[in-house]
Motif scaffolding. Structure first.
Motif, PDB file in Angstrom:
ATOM      1  N   GLU A 113       0.819  -1.210   0.000  1.00 44.00           N
ATOM      2  CA  GLU A 113       0.000   0.000   0.000  1.00 44.00           C
ATOM      3  C   GLU A 113       0.853   1.259   0.000  1.00 44.00           C
ATOM      4  N   PHE A 114       1.969   1.240   0.740  1.00 47.26           N
ATOM      5  CA  PHE A 114       2.791   2.426   0.922  1.00 47.26           C
ATOM      6  C   PHE A 114       4.083   2.385   0.113  1.00 47.26           C
ATOM      7  N   PHE A 115       4.591   1.191  -0.161  1.00 44.92           N
ATOM      8  CA  PHE A 115       5.870   1.042  -0.848  1.00 44.92           C
ATOM      9  C   PHE A 115       5.715   0.039  -1.982  1.00 44.92           C
ATOM     10  N   ASP A 116       6.366   0.366  -3.103  1.00 43.80           N
ATOM     11  CA  ASP A 116       6.186  -0.460  -4.297  1.00 43.80           C
ATOM     12  C   ASP A 116       7.467  -0.407  -5.129  1.00 43.80           C
ATOM     13  N   PHE A 117       8.039  -1.576  -5.389  1.00 44.78           N
ATOM     14  CA  PHE A 117       9.211  -1.608  -6.268  1.00 44.78           C
ATOM     15  C   PHE A 117       9.303  -2.973  -6.943  1.00 44.78           C
ATOM     16  N   ASP A 118       9.880  -2.941  -8.141  1.00 40.54           N
ATOM     17  CA  ASP A 118      10.119  -4.178  -8.890  1.00 40.54           C
ATOM     18  C   ASP A 118      11.431  -4.809  -8.417  1.00 40.54           C
ATOM     19  N   ARG A 119      11.844  -5.844  -9.113  1.00 38.71           N
ATOM     20  CA  ARG A 119      12.934  -6.685  -8.633  1.00 38.71           C
ATOM     21  C   ARG A 119      14.249  -5.912  -8.486  1.00 38.71           C
ATOM     22  N   LEU A 120      14.855  -6.086  -7.306  1.00 36.68           N
ATOM     23  CA  LEU A 120      16.132  -5.448  -7.010  1.00 36.68           C
ATOM     24  C   LEU A 120      16.908  -6.332  -6.053  1.00 36.68           C
ATOM     25  N   GLN A 121      18.200  -6.055  -5.949  1.00 39.48           N
ATOM     26  CA  GLN A 121      19.060  -6.801  -5.044  1.00 39.48           C
ATOM     27  C   GLN A 121      20.118  -5.879  -4.473  1.00 39.48           C
ATOM     28  N   MET A 122      20.384  -6.002  -3.171  1.00 41.48           N
ATOM     29  CA  MET A 122      21.467  -5.273  -2.513  1.00 41.48           C
ATOM     30  C   MET A 122      22.511  -6.272  -2.057  1.00 41.48           C
ATOM     31  N   SER A 123      23.734  -6.069  -2.502  1.00 41.82           N
ATOM     32  CA  SER A 123      24.811  -6.984  -2.155  1.00 41.82           C
ATOM     33  C   SER A 123      25.981  -6.209  -1.544  1.00 41.82           C
ATOM     34  N   PRO A 124      26.670  -6.813  -0.573  1.00 38.00           N
ATOM     35  CA  PRO A 124      26.382  -8.136  -0.028  1.00 38.00           C
ATOM     36  C   PRO A 124      25.280  -8.070   1.028  1.00 38.00           C
ATOM     37  N   ALA A 125      24.502  -9.126   1.112  1.00 36.00           N
ATOM     38  CA  ALA A 125      23.537  -9.236   2.201  1.00 36.00           C
ATOM     39  C   ALA A 125      24.280  -9.624   3.480  1.00 36.00           C
ATOM     40  N   PRO A 126      23.745  -9.284   4.641  1.00 32.64           N
ATOM     41  CA  PRO A 126      24.367  -9.755   5.883  1.00 32.64           C
ATOM     42  C   PRO A 126      24.472 -11.279   5.876  1.00 32.64           C
ATOM     43  N   SER A 127      25.541 -11.806   6.483  1.00 36.76           N
ATOM     44  CA  SER A 127      25.745 -13.251   6.463  1.00 36.76           C
ATOM     45  C   SER A 127      24.800 -13.993   7.393  1.00 36.76           C
ATOM     46  N   ARG A 128      24.160 -13.270   8.305  1.00 33.64           N
ATOM     47  CA  ARG A 128      23.087 -13.859   9.113  1.00 33.64           C
ATOM     48  C   ARG A 128      22.002 -12.808   9.287  1.00 33.64           C
ATOM     49  N   PRO A 129      20.763 -13.227   9.576  1.00 34.53           N
ATOM     50  CA  PRO A 129      19.679 -12.253   9.692  1.00 34.53           C
ATOM     51  C   PRO A 129      19.954 -11.191  10.756  1.00 34.53           C
ATOM     52  N   VAL A 130      19.690  -9.946  10.413  1.00 33.22           N
ATOM     53  CA  VAL A 130      19.796  -8.865  11.388  1.00 33.22           C
ATOM     54  C   VAL A 130      18.619  -8.975  12.355  1.00 33.22           C
ATOM     55  N   PRO A 131      18.870  -9.094  13.669  1.00 32.75           N
ATOM     56  CA  PRO A 131      17.737  -9.171  14.600  1.00 32.75           C
ATOM     57  C   PRO A 131      17.008  -7.838  14.695  1.00 32.75           C
ATOM     58  N   PHE A 132      15.690  -7.905  14.760  1.00 37.13           N
ATOM     59  CA  PHE A 132      14.842  -6.725  14.907  1.00 37.13           C
ATOM     60  C   PHE A 132      14.273  -6.706  16.319  1.00 37.13           C
ATOM     61  N   TYR A 133      14.565  -5.626  17.033  1.00 32.56           N
ATOM     62  CA  TYR A 133      14.037  -5.424  18.377  1.00 32.56           C
ATOM     63  C   TYR A 133      13.016  -4.286  18.302  1.00 32.56           C
ATOM     64  N   ILE A 134      11.794  -4.568  18.699  1.00 29.84           N
ATOM     65  CA  ILE A 134      10.698  -3.618  18.513  1.00 29.84           C
ATOM     66  C   ILE A 134      10.442  -2.864  19.810  1.00 29.84           C
ATOM     67  N   GLY A 135      10.394  -1.537  19.711  1.00 28.52           N
ATOM     68  CA  GLY A 135      10.136  -0.709  20.869  1.00 28.52           C
ATOM     69  C   GLY A 135       8.679  -0.287  20.971  1.00 28.52           C
ATOM     70  N   GLY A 136       8.334   0.284  22.120  1.00 29.44           N
ATOM     71  CA  GLY A 136       6.982   0.803  22.337  1.00 29.44           C
ATOM     72  C   GLY A 136       6.289   0.094  23.483  1.00 29.44           C
TER      73      GLY A 136
END
Length: 290
Positions: free
Chosen positions: A159-182
């Protein structure tokens, strides 16, 4: 339970040496705050003080937390860093994905991404982002960030963001942890649904216990109760060995502390005095050598 050093409102030239000292004496990580600018007048109350006022002024030093993490990571080898918290609502998630991925790679995956929506309408509007429907927009931002940071060729049509196929390299070698505040119900639901942990603002112990219980309920509802989960907190009424034991028993995994404040020093105190406070705290609570 881990101990993290909070470095809010620290002079910029002290950040790198404080990171080195914190690593040397055994702290697990450094929590990096976020503030874009100081508006002369504020349209909304700051939500974490009794009267809605800010705890800083126009001359208080701030640095972009992602740049700070990269700079501090360059002079350390083990200590980790996380934003606590970066305000997503005023940013663009595609640009932010490049920044977060860069920091994760430059620090050797010693970076965690603590995020919140943001409280100030000015930060949204003056950066070209709408304040209305900010919660739904941030939910999409988190989806976009995780998608791009996961690596490979991706696309997104929301709804808010829209893009066709893309890639950012290098990707992190392991998932970046997301810590949610509030601390609100909707924030806790977001933390339980998509977060690898929850991170608090200043909070009292009894309120913290209630939040942890609610997060447990919500994580069970979302089928995520068995996944590893961090509880990072700034508890304002539990200190010392007994207090930290209470926090650990309550389920806190990471306590954020500012040792020089405990010693009666100010945010702008000399570097050497702050380093002494880090060593003193470590000797008392971390079992680290002097």
């Amino acid at each position: 339970m881990k101990f993290t050093v909070g470095v809010a409102m620290t002079p910029l030239d002290q950040l790198a040496p404080l990171a080195r000292t914190a690593e040397e004496v055994g702290f697990s990580s450094i929590a990096l705050p976020d503030s874009l600018f100081f508006m002369e007048t504020q349209a909304a109350d700051y939500p974490y003080t009794p009267d809605g006022s800010r705890m800083w002024n126009a001359d208080t030093p701030w640095v972009d937390p992602l740049i700070a993490a990269a700079a501090m990571g360059a002079v350390t080898t083990e200590i980790e860093f996380y934003t606590q918290v970066l305000k997503l609502g005023s940013r663009n998630p595609v640009l932010l994905a490049r920044q977060v991925g860069s920091v994760a790679n430059l620090t050797g995956d010693r970076f965690g991404f603590g995020v919140g929506i943001g409280w100030a309408p000015e930060e949204f509007e003056w950066c070209g982002a709408p304040y209305a429907r900010r919660g739904a927009r941030v939910d999409e931002m988190i989806e976009v960030l995780k998608l791009i940071l996961g690596g490979g060729m991706v696309e997104y049509h929301g709804e808010f963001f829209d893009f066709d196929r893309l890639q950012m390299s290098p990707a992190p070698s392991r998932p970046v942890p997301f810590y949610i505040g509030g601390h609100t119900e909707v924030a806790l639901r977001r933390a339980a649904r998509v977060g690898d942990g929850w991170t608090s603002a200043m909070i009292k112990f009894d309120d913290l216990v209630s939040v942890i219980a609610r997060l447990k309920e919500l994580r069970e509802q979302y089928g995520r109760a068995d996944l590893p989960y961090e509880i990072q907190t700034v508890c304002i009424d539990r200190f010392g060995k007994d207090g930290y034991a209470e926090l650990a028993d309550a389920g806190v995994t990471d306590t954020i502390v500012v040792p020089w404040i405990f010693d009666g020093l100010g945010f702008d105190s000399p570097l050497e005095a702050k380093q002494d406070s880090l060593r003193k705290f470590a000797d008392t609570y971390l079992g680290a050598p002097s």
